[in-house]
Design a protein around this motif. Structure first.
Motif, short mmCIF file in Angstrom:
data_model
loop_
_atom_site.label_atom_id
_atom_site.label_comp_id
_atom_site.label_asym_id
_atom_site.label_seq_id
_atom_site.Cartn_x
_atom_site.Cartn_y
_atom_site.Cartn_z
N ALA A 163 9.15 32.80 30.31
CA ALA A 163 9.86 33.22 31.53
C ALA A 163 8.91 33.29 32.71
O ALA A 163 7.69 33.29 32.57
CB ALA A 163 10.52 34.58 31.30
N PHE A 164 9.51 33.35 33.90
CA PHE A 164 8.80 33.53 35.16
C PHE A 164 9.24 34.84 35.79
O PHE A 164 10.38 35.27 35.61
CB PHE A 164 9.11 32.38 36.14
CG PHE A 164 8.48 31.07 35.78
CD1 PHE A 164 7.33 30.65 36.42
CD2 PHE A 164 9.05 30.25 34.81
CE1 PHE A 164 6.75 29.42 36.11
CE2 PHE A 164 8.48 29.03 34.50
CZ PHE A 164 7.32 28.61 35.14
N THR A 165 8.35 35.43 36.58
CA THR A 165 8.71 36.68 37.25
C THR A 165 9.67 36.45 38.41
O THR A 165 10.25 37.40 38.92
CB THR A 165 7.46 37.41 37.76
OG1 THR A 165 6.70 36.51 38.60
CG2 THR A 165 6.58 37.86 36.60
N ILE A 215 8.45 44.97 32.79
CA ILE A 215 7.11 44.39 32.66
C ILE A 215 6.91 43.26 33.65
O ILE A 215 5.84 43.10 34.23
CB ILE A 215 6.89 43.91 31.21
CG1 ILE A 215 6.70 45.12 30.28
CG2 ILE A 215 5.67 42.99 31.12
CD1 ILE A 215 6.67 44.78 28.81
N ARG A 216 7.95 42.44 33.86
CA ARG A 216 7.77 41.31 34.79
C ARG A 216 7.44 41.80 36.20
O ARG A 216 6.62 41.21 36.90
CB ARG A 216 9.00 40.41 34.80
CG ARG A 216 10.16 40.90 35.65
CD ARG A 216 11.27 39.87 35.74
NE ARG A 216 12.40 40.43 36.44
CZ ARG A 216 12.70 40.22 37.72
NH1 ARG A 216 11.93 39.44 38.45
NH2 ARG A 216 13.76 40.77 38.27
N LEU A 217 8.04 42.92 36.61
CA LEU A 217 7.74 43.48 37.93
C LEU A 217 6.31 44.02 37.97
O LEU A 217 5.60 43.85 38.97
CB LEU A 217 8.74 44.60 38.26
CG LEU A 217 10.22 44.17 38.33
CD1 LEU A 217 11.11 45.38 38.56
CD2 LEU A 217 10.44 43.12 39.40
N THR A 218 5.89 44.65 36.88
CA THR A 218 4.51 45.15 36.80
C THR A 218 3.50 44.01 36.87
O THR A 218 2.47 44.11 37.56
CB THR A 218 4.31 45.95 35.49
OG1 THR A 218 5.23 47.03 35.46
CG2 THR A 218 2.89 46.47 35.37
N PHE A 223 -0.91 41.16 39.45
CA PHE A 223 -1.62 39.90 39.70
C PHE A 223 -1.40 39.36 41.11
O PHE A 223 -2.07 38.41 41.52
CB PHE A 223 -1.20 38.85 38.66
CG PHE A 223 -1.74 39.12 37.29
CD1 PHE A 223 -3.07 38.88 36.99
CD2 PHE A 223 -0.92 39.62 36.30
CE1 PHE A 223 -3.58 39.13 35.72
CE2 PHE A 223 -1.41 39.88 35.02
CZ PHE A 223 -2.75 39.63 34.74
N LYS A 224 -0.43 39.96 41.84
CA LYS A 224 -0.14 39.55 43.22
C LYS A 224 0.18 38.05 43.30
O LYS A 224 -0.21 37.36 44.26
CB LYS A 224 -1.30 39.91 44.15
CG LYS A 224 -1.56 41.43 44.20
CD LYS A 224 -2.73 41.75 45.11
CE LYS A 224 -2.89 43.26 45.28
NZ LYS A 224 -3.10 43.95 43.99
N ASP A 225 0.88 37.58 42.29
CA ASP A 225 1.30 36.17 42.26
C ASP A 225 2.42 36.04 41.24
O ASP A 225 2.58 36.90 40.36
CB ASP A 225 0.12 35.27 41.86
CG ASP A 225 0.30 33.83 42.35
OD1 ASP A 225 1.43 33.48 42.74
OD2 ASP A 225 -0.68 33.07 42.33
N VAL A 226 3.18 34.97 41.35
CA VAL A 226 4.23 34.69 40.37
C VAL A 226 3.58 34.47 38.99
O VAL A 226 2.57 33.77 38.89
CB VAL A 226 5.02 33.43 40.77
CG1 VAL A 226 6.04 33.08 39.70
CG2 VAL A 226 5.71 33.64 42.10
N GLN A 227 4.15 35.08 37.97
CA GLN A 227 3.59 34.94 36.62
C GLN A 227 4.52 34.14 35.71
O GLN A 227 5.75 34.26 35.77
CB GLN A 227 3.35 36.32 36.01
CG GLN A 227 2.26 37.11 36.70
CD GLN A 227 0.91 36.42 36.65
OE1 GLN A 227 0.32 36.29 35.58
NE2 GLN A 227 0.43 35.97 37.79
N ASP A 228 3.89 33.32 34.89
CA ASP A 228 4.56 32.52 33.86
C ASP A 228 4.09 33.13 32.54
O ASP A 228 2.90 33.09 32.23
CB ASP A 228 4.11 31.07 34.02
CG ASP A 228 4.50 30.16 32.86
OD1 ASP A 228 5.24 30.61 31.97
OD2 ASP A 228 4.05 29.00 32.85
N PHE A 229 4.99 33.74 31.78
CA PHE A 229 4.55 34.49 30.60
C PHE A 229 5.37 34.14 29.36
O PHE A 229 6.46 33.57 29.45
CB PHE A 229 4.57 36.00 30.86
CG PHE A 229 5.93 36.55 31.21
CD1 PHE A 229 6.80 36.99 30.22
CD2 PHE A 229 6.34 36.65 32.53
CE1 PHE A 229 8.05 37.53 30.53
CE2 PHE A 229 7.58 37.18 32.85
CZ PHE A 229 8.44 37.61 31.85
N GLU A 230 4.80 34.47 28.21
CA GLU A 230 5.46 34.24 26.93
C GLU A 230 5.61 35.56 26.19
O GLU A 230 4.75 36.44 26.30
CB GLU A 230 4.64 33.26 26.07
CG GLU A 230 4.47 31.90 26.72
CD GLU A 230 3.63 30.95 25.88
OE1 GLU A 230 3.45 31.23 24.67
OE2 GLU A 230 3.15 29.94 26.42
#
Length: 252
Positions: A163-165, A215-218, A223-230
């Motif tokens: 997912a992405f934030t 968690i995605r908001l945190t 990181f002050k950037d869009v995150q791509d996470f698993e």
């Protein structure tokens, strides 16, 4: 850009032990079958040769499904006994294609073989192109991370997703991504099954979804950037696997 391995350190006796818990039996043998296939392909070199149209392990799976079920069914519909049979057939294939080499049963040998393959992938084409694009010197080398496994393939209260934030296509601040119930992470990206939009997780596992949304908001705030996470959910419990800055369009 580089190799990764799931389910390292499993063999027949460990699968039997894990399967002693009735609700984990299918997952144990599914995980073992997955690992034999991945290890046989990447470490032991059992790959499609010139003149072959399909990957050899996929041919074995396809043949078995047609023998027993007279057609293709999803891997998740196979029984634990089916997975045991596929493990035997995969190991026979490895022995046949490698001139008599046996699939290693010792978890430490498996670990060293997998680690060696990860180090070796430092010089694969994708990694070389990636380093060239981002100015990463090849002489830096790499590390191999070894971490505990969590299982998204333990039934309907488990799953995996990416997912992405926020939406990477247009930049809208919304939860964006995909997940699969009763699956490991490789299933989501491999295209074997069609994943569900991450919003559907709110109906399937509302508690895990709410935690993931927080968690995605945190992550984005930190990181002050869009995150791509698993992520993986094992029996209702959420685990974060990794995060990185997300690639997105110019509009986003």
């Amino acid at each position: 850009m580089m190799r990764s391995f799931l389910n390292v350190g499993i063999n027949a006796s460990i699968a039997e032990s894990l399967g002693g818990r009735k609700d984990f039996q299918w997952a144990a043998w599914d995980s073992y079958r997955r690992f034999v296939q991945m290890y046989g392909d990447v470490v032991m070199g059992v790959q499609k040769s010139a003149g072959e149209d399909h990957e050899p392990f996929e041919v074995v799976i396809h043949t078995f499904k047609h023998e027993k079920y007279h057609g293709d069914i999803e891997d998740s519909k196979l029984t634990a006994e089916d997975q045991k049979e596929l493990v035997k057939r995969f190991q026979a294939l490895i022995k046949e294609r490698t001139g008599g080499k046996e699939f290693p049963q010792d978890p430490w040998k498996q670990l060293w073989g997998a680690a060696g393959a990860v180090f070796g992938s430092w010089m694969n084409d994708r990694a070389i192109v990636y380093r060239r694009k981002y100015g990463i010197p090849s002489e830096w080398g790499t590390a191999v991370n070894v971490q505990a496994m969590v299982y998204g393939n333990t039934g309907d209260t488990s799953g995996s997703g990416v997912a992405f934030t926020r939406n990477p296509a247009n930049g809208v601040k919304e939860f964006y991504g995909e997940f699969l119930i009763n699956a490991q992470g490789e299933d989501v990206v491999a295209g074997v099954r069609t994943p569900e939009p991450v919003a559907q997780l709110a109906k399937e596992m509302p508690a895990a979804f709410q935690e993931l949304d927080a968690i995605r908001l945190t992550l984005e705030k930190h990181f002050k950037d869009v995150q791509d996470f698993e992520f993986t959910i094992q029996e209702g419990k959420l685990y974060m696997l990794q995060t990185r800055n997300g690639k997105r369009t110019a509009m986003a």
